[in-house]
Design a protein around this motif. Structure first.
Motif, short mmCIF file in Angstrom:
data_model
loop_
_atom_site.label_atom_id
_atom_site.label_comp_id
_atom_site.label_asym_id
_atom_site.label_seq_id
_atom_site.Cartn_x
_atom_site.Cartn_y
_atom_site.Cartn_z
N MET A 177 0.79 -1.16 0.16
CA MET A 177 -0.04 -0.05 -0.05
C MET A 177 0.80 1.22 0.08
O MET A 177 0.57 2.33 -0.29
CB MET A 177 -0.91 -0.09 1.23
N MET A 190 0.07 3.83 -2.81
CA MET A 190 -0.47 5.29 -2.43
C MET A 190 0.79 6.45 -3.00
O MET A 190 0.30 7.38 -3.48
CB MET A 190 -0.57 5.52 -1.02
N ASN A 243 3.14 9.21 3.98
CA ASN A 243 2.83 7.86 3.30
C ASN A 243 3.79 6.92 3.71
O ASN A 243 3.26 6.04 4.41
CB ASN A 243 2.59 8.07 1.93
N CYS A 269 2.97 4.10 7.06
CA CYS A 269 2.77 2.65 6.53
C CYS A 269 3.81 1.79 7.51
O CYS A 269 3.38 0.85 8.02
CB CYS A 269 3.32 2.52 5.08
N VAL A 276 -7.34 2.92 -2.15
CA VAL A 276 -7.27 3.96 -1.19
C VAL A 276 -8.04 3.52 -0.06
O VAL A 276 -7.66 3.70 1.08
CB VAL A 276 -7.59 5.12 -1.60
N TYR A 285 -6.19 0.94 1.97
CA TYR A 285 -5.34 1.77 2.89
C TYR A 285 -5.88 2.07 4.16
O TYR A 285 -5.20 1.60 5.29
CB TYR A 285 -4.64 2.93 2.14
#
Lengths: 130, 133
Positions: free
Chosen positions: A81, A85, A106, A110, B35, B38
């Protein structure tokens, strides 16, 4: 202009062009995707079938196979991810400062959430008196 | 550049110009569900942290999971995961060079949208009709 007028031999050998990279993200996105097909679907279905209370959730995470699976899901999911992202941010945020800040946020988010999750699995397995 | 006159040159058609078609819908949904997942991952890590903090901290979450709103959310996340996973498989197949022609890509886009709708329905049937193991 002939190719190579301004390019060093090393740059030509690496063959990455002006972006300096990207292939490793392309491959990592797909390898993590293959792993997540198993990990994410396993967790979603297993959790739905076995967890309906606090006690059942603890018992689930205390099973060694489940604990390892959850940690793998956290690690592989965070990597997948983060790359995903990053692409979204790079596509939609043109302003360099904002873009850089978001890319850093980001990466931090994560890593932080994956670490918090792994810490939690450790506490649930080894951290309590009962 | 700010003072440059409005360009007379034609622009390429933007999103709202195109007729919606399955491959476009699947592509946009893949990003939207990505998203969404996420955020679901952040919630998943948060769930583990609350679990590690003990029953007092977990209580409100247990109530949420048993409310109709929480249940709807969980099934929703499962549908989103099913779509993203199915479309991921579609992309992996494309990476081998297969089924990339327009007709095949359209058909698989429609197929995975049904997969995403069928997955939570199947899970609901197993959980409510099959009984928990």
């Amino acid at each position: 202009m002939s190719e190579g007028a301004f390019r060093t031999p090393l740059s030509r050998v690496r063959g990455s062009g002006a972006a300096h990279g990207g292939t490793e993200h392309f491959i990592a996105q797909r390898v993590t995707a293959i792993a997540l097909l198993g990990l994410a679907l396993w967790f979603a279905i297993a959790a739905a079938l076995h967890i309906d209370s606090f006690e059942e959730a603890v018992a689930f995470v205390r099973d060694p196979v489940n604990a390892v699976g959850v940690i793998l899901l956290l690690l592989v999911g965070a990597r997948h991810m983060m790359i995903g992202m990053q692409v979204v941010i790079e596509d939609y945020i043109a302003k360099p400062g904002t873009r850089t800040l978001l890319l850093i946020a980001n990466a931090f988010a994560c890593a932080a959430f994956a670490a918090a999750g792994i810490w939690s699995v450790a506490v649930i397995n080894f951290g309590w008196g009962y | 550049m700010a003072s440059a006159p409005e360009s007379e040159r034609p622009l390429s058609p933007h999103l709202q110009i195109w007729r919606w078609h399955p491959t476009m819908a699947a592509s946009i949904l893949h990003r939207v569900t990505g998203v969404g997942l996420y955020l679901a991952f952040l919630a998943f890590a948060g769930w583990l942290v609350l679990l590690a903090m003990g029953p007092q901290s977990y209580g409100w979450l247990d109530d949420l999971f048993h409310s109709w709103f929480g249940q709807l959310k969980l099934y929703g996340v499962f549908a989103v995961l099913a779509f993203h996973a199915a479309n991921g498989v579609r992309h992996l197949v494309w990476d081998t060079g297969r089924h990339f022609a327009p007709k095949a890509a359209s058909a698989s886009a429609i197929f995975i949208i049904f997969v995403a709708l069928a997955a939570p329905a199947a899970l609901w049937l197993i959980l409510t009709q099959g009984g928990r193991p």
